[in-house]
Each structure stands twice: as C-alpha cells, then as structure tokens.
Design a protein around this motif. Structure first.
Motif, short mmCIF file in Angstrom:
data_model
loop_
_atom_site.label_atom_id
_atom_site.label_comp_id
_atom_site.label_asym_id
_atom_site.label_seq_id
_atom_site.Cartn_x
_atom_site.Cartn_y
_atom_site.Cartn_z
N PHE A 88 18.15 -0.09 -10.31
CA PHE A 88 18.42 0.66 -11.53
C PHE A 88 17.24 0.45 -12.48
O PHE A 88 17.04 -0.64 -13.00
CB PHE A 88 19.75 0.19 -12.14
N THR A 89 16.47 1.51 -12.68
CA THR A 89 15.16 1.37 -13.32
C THR A 89 15.12 1.76 -14.80
O THR A 89 14.06 1.68 -15.42
CB THR A 89 14.12 2.22 -12.57
N GLY A 90 16.25 2.16 -15.38
CA GLY A 90 16.21 2.57 -16.78
C GLY A 90 15.21 3.69 -16.98
O GLY A 90 15.17 4.66 -16.20
N ASP A 91 14.37 3.56 -18.01
CA ASP A 91 13.37 4.59 -18.29
C ASP A 91 11.97 4.19 -17.83
O ASP A 91 11.00 4.84 -18.19
CB ASP A 91 13.33 4.89 -19.79
N ALA A 92 11.87 3.13 -17.04
CA ALA A 92 10.56 2.71 -16.54
C ALA A 92 10.11 3.68 -15.45
O ALA A 92 9.24 4.52 -15.66
CB ALA A 92 10.61 1.28 -16.03
N LEU A 93 10.72 3.59 -14.29
CA LEU A 93 10.41 4.50 -13.18
C LEU A 93 11.46 5.59 -13.13
O LEU A 93 12.65 5.32 -12.98
CB LEU A 93 10.39 3.73 -11.86
N LEU A 94 11.02 6.84 -13.26
CA LEU A 94 11.89 8.00 -13.13
C LEU A 94 11.58 8.69 -11.81
O LEU A 94 10.66 8.30 -11.10
CB LEU A 94 11.68 8.96 -14.31
N ILE A 95 12.35 9.72 -11.47
CA ILE A 95 12.11 10.43 -10.22
C ILE A 95 10.90 11.35 -10.41
O ILE A 95 10.92 12.27 -11.23
CB ILE A 95 13.34 11.24 -9.81
N ARG A 96 9.83 11.04 -9.70
CA ARG A 96 8.56 11.77 -9.78
C ARG A 96 7.96 11.72 -11.18
O ARG A 96 7.18 12.61 -11.57
CB ARG A 96 8.73 13.22 -9.34
N ALA A 97 8.28 10.71 -11.94
CA ALA A 97 7.74 10.57 -13.30
C ALA A 97 7.91 9.12 -13.73
O ALA A 97 8.21 8.23 -12.91
CB ALA A 97 8.45 11.51 -14.26
N SER B 219 16.32 8.54 -5.83
CA SER B 219 15.13 8.57 -4.99
C SER B 219 15.07 7.25 -4.21
O SER B 219 16.07 6.54 -4.14
CB SER B 219 13.88 8.77 -5.86
N THR B 220 13.93 6.95 -3.64
CA THR B 220 13.70 5.65 -3.02
C THR B 220 12.32 5.14 -3.45
O THR B 220 11.47 5.92 -3.90
CB THR B 220 13.73 5.71 -1.48
N VAL B 221 12.12 3.85 -3.29
CA VAL B 221 10.80 3.28 -3.62
C VAL B 221 9.72 3.95 -2.77
O VAL B 221 8.64 4.30 -3.27
CB VAL B 221 10.81 1.76 -3.41
N GLY B 222 10.00 4.16 -1.49
CA GLY B 222 9.01 4.79 -0.62
C GLY B 222 8.66 6.19 -1.05
O GLY B 222 7.48 6.58 -1.07
N GLU B 223 9.66 6.97 -1.44
CA GLU B 223 9.41 8.33 -1.92
C GLU B 223 8.52 8.32 -3.15
O GLU B 223 7.58 9.13 -3.27
CB GLU B 223 10.73 9.02 -2.28
N GLU B 224 8.82 7.45 -4.08
CA GLU B 224 8.04 7.42 -5.33
C GLU B 224 6.62 6.95 -5.08
O GLU B 224 5.67 7.46 -5.69
CB GLU B 224 8.74 6.55 -6.37
N LYS B 225 6.44 6.02 -4.18
CA LYS B 225 5.08 5.57 -3.84
C LYS B 225 4.27 6.71 -3.24
O LYS B 225 3.06 6.82 -3.49
CB LYS B 225 5.15 4.40 -2.86
N ARG B 226 4.93 7.57 -2.50
CA ARG B 226 4.21 8.66 -1.81
C ARG B 226 4.10 9.93 -2.62
O ARG B 226 3.16 10.72 -2.43
CB ARG B 226 4.89 8.96 -0.47
N HIS B 227 5.05 10.18 -3.53
CA HIS B 227 5.14 11.50 -4.14
C HIS B 227 5.14 11.52 -5.67
O HIS B 227 5.12 12.61 -6.25
CB HIS B 227 6.41 12.21 -3.65
N ASN B 228 5.18 10.37 -6.33
CA ASN B 228 5.22 10.38 -7.79
C ASN B 228 3.82 10.69 -8.32
O ASN B 228 2.90 9.89 -8.16
CB ASN B 228 5.69 9.03 -8.32
N PRO B 229 3.64 11.86 -8.96
CA PRO B 229 2.30 12.28 -9.37
C PRO B 229 1.68 11.42 -10.46
O PRO B 229 0.46 11.49 -10.67
CB PRO B 229 2.51 13.72 -9.85
N ARG B 230 2.48 10.62 -11.13
CA ARG B 230 1.92 9.73 -12.16
C ARG B 230 1.08 8.61 -11.52
O ARG B 230 0.22 8.04 -12.19
CB ARG B 230 3.04 9.12 -13.00
N PHE B 231 1.36 8.30 -10.25
CA PHE B 231 0.74 7.13 -9.63
C PHE B 231 -0.08 7.45 -8.38
O PHE B 231 -1.06 6.75 -8.10
CB PHE B 231 1.82 6.10 -9.28
N VAL B 232 0.30 8.47 -7.64
CA VAL B 232 -0.41 8.77 -6.39
C VAL B 232 -1.86 9.17 -6.68
O VAL B 232 -2.11 10.13 -7.41
CB VAL B 232 0.31 9.88 -5.61
#
Length: 232
Positions: free
Chosen positions: A126-135, A178-191
C-alpha cells in the motif's frame, strides 16, 4: 487475509480494509471522513472489529476519517512521527504493526511529503501517494522532495519482489492496482529516466494546488477534526 478496496469518487481516493480471518481484527488504510459510515458497514458485514487505522501521510486532497473512526470504535491510529501529532502510535521504517496474526511492515517512503509511509502486508503493498499506477505523487508542497521520492521508489519499493501487488492511494484512470514489476517496466516517470532528469521533471510541473489543501492539511494534522479559520 480479508481484503477490500474501497473508493471515494469525489477525491479519487482508495481506502483499504484488511482483516485477520482468525481473530477478526481489522484495519483501514487512509479512510475518508465522508465514507466512515460506508466503511464501518463493510467492517460489520464481514464480521470484523476495527482495531487499527493506518495513515500513509497527512493528506492534502481529502479529510481523513481516522479521528471519527477512533471515536466510534476505539481503533488506534498509526502514522509517521513526522505527520499528525494526534495519532496513538508513531511508526517508522522497519516497524511491524500486528493485526491479529497479520504482520504489517512499515516502509518509510518520503518524497511526496516528508511523512510518507508505505505498508507491506504479505504480497500487498500500500503505497499511499508515493508510487501511483504509471505515475507518482507530486513533490511541490508539505516538504516534498523529488530526489527523496526517486530514492524511496527506486531504492526501496522497486527492490521488492516483482510480483508484489501495488495498491496506490489514488488512481485517476480506473486501473485499481498494479505490481512492482509492471511499474519498473512501464512507469514513465522512472523508465529510462535518471535521478537528475526525474528531479528536473518534477520541479518543472507547475501544478495547481489541491482544491482542499487549505482545509485538509490542518484538519488532518488533527486526525480529521476541522480547524477554525481565522477571521479577517
């Protein structure tokens, strides 16, 4: 583990209910004041007893239901030492909150705000407002820090197993999780974006303030109790 994802349409806020199937103890993460009756109805229908309220941070976009839930149920409110002084338990990185037979691991994930926490329960994060889905959360108020947020997400959350399920504090596209793996691969803020490029991007977004900022932050530092406005 009993689990429900609840939603507040006005503020796009997710509240999460988790419960221990053996002891029937339950916790709500990031409750919204206007949804307290709904949330308690679900708790009752599932045969649970609310004993904990967990706050990921002092919110700027809605007023928390934490204080009201405490009044109605006796549940103990937990949050960061850097957040609201009205909480019953201050928790920090590495702490474990017990909920019956469940262990809720506390992860300090500052950057959106200086008091931001994430909570890990089994494979649910549960990430609060730190990590969002693709943001990710904005960093331009409440002692936010873009570099700190980058470190929290890439150095802590992205090091968790890729199958870890991500449940954010908000979602504006109806994706729900989402999942951690998805965000690592697809989150445009970080990829493909370096720490320096991330900081530059976040510092130049020029966003309007949250609509409820002036009301929500003072109220949430009092666990949801409205603070009288000074007379002109």
């Amino acid at each position: 583990m009993i689990f429900r994802q609840l939603f507040d349409q006005e503020t796009w806020t997710y509240t999460y209910l988790i419960g221990d199937e053996s002891t029937h103890e339950a916790a709500l993460i990031d409750p919204v004041l206007e949804q307290v009756e709904r949330d308690l109805k679900v708790v009752t229908e599932l045969g649970l007893k609310l004993t904990r309220v967990l706050e990921t941070h002092v919110h700027a976009d809605h007023v928390t239901g934490a204080g009201r839930l405490r009044e109605l149920t006796g549940a103990r409110v937990a949050a960061s030492p850097s957040g609201a002084p009205c909480v019953d338990q201050q928790v920090k990185d590495g702490d474990v909150v017990r909920l019956g037979g469940l262990s809720i691991q506390v992860l300090a994930t500052p950057g959106h705000t200086d008091d931001s926490l994430s909570f890990l329960v089994g494979n649910k994060l549960f990430t609060g407002d730190a990590l969002l889905i693709r943001a990710c959360g904005r960093t331009d108020f409440q002692n936010g820090n873009a570099g700190q947020l980058y470190d929290s997400i890439t150095g802590k959350l992205f090091t968790l197993p890729e199958e870890t399920e991500v449940y954010p504090g908000h979602d504006y596209a109806g994706l729900t999780m989402s999942t951690v793996g998805e965000e690592k691969r697809h989150n445009p803020r970080f990829v493909g974006r370096s720490r320096e490029a991330f900081i530059e991007f976040m510092n130049n977004r020029k966003l309007a303030p949250p609509k409820k900022l002036e009301v929500a932050v003072p109220a949430n530092r009092s666990c949801g109790k409205p603070v009288p406005q000074a007379q002109a």
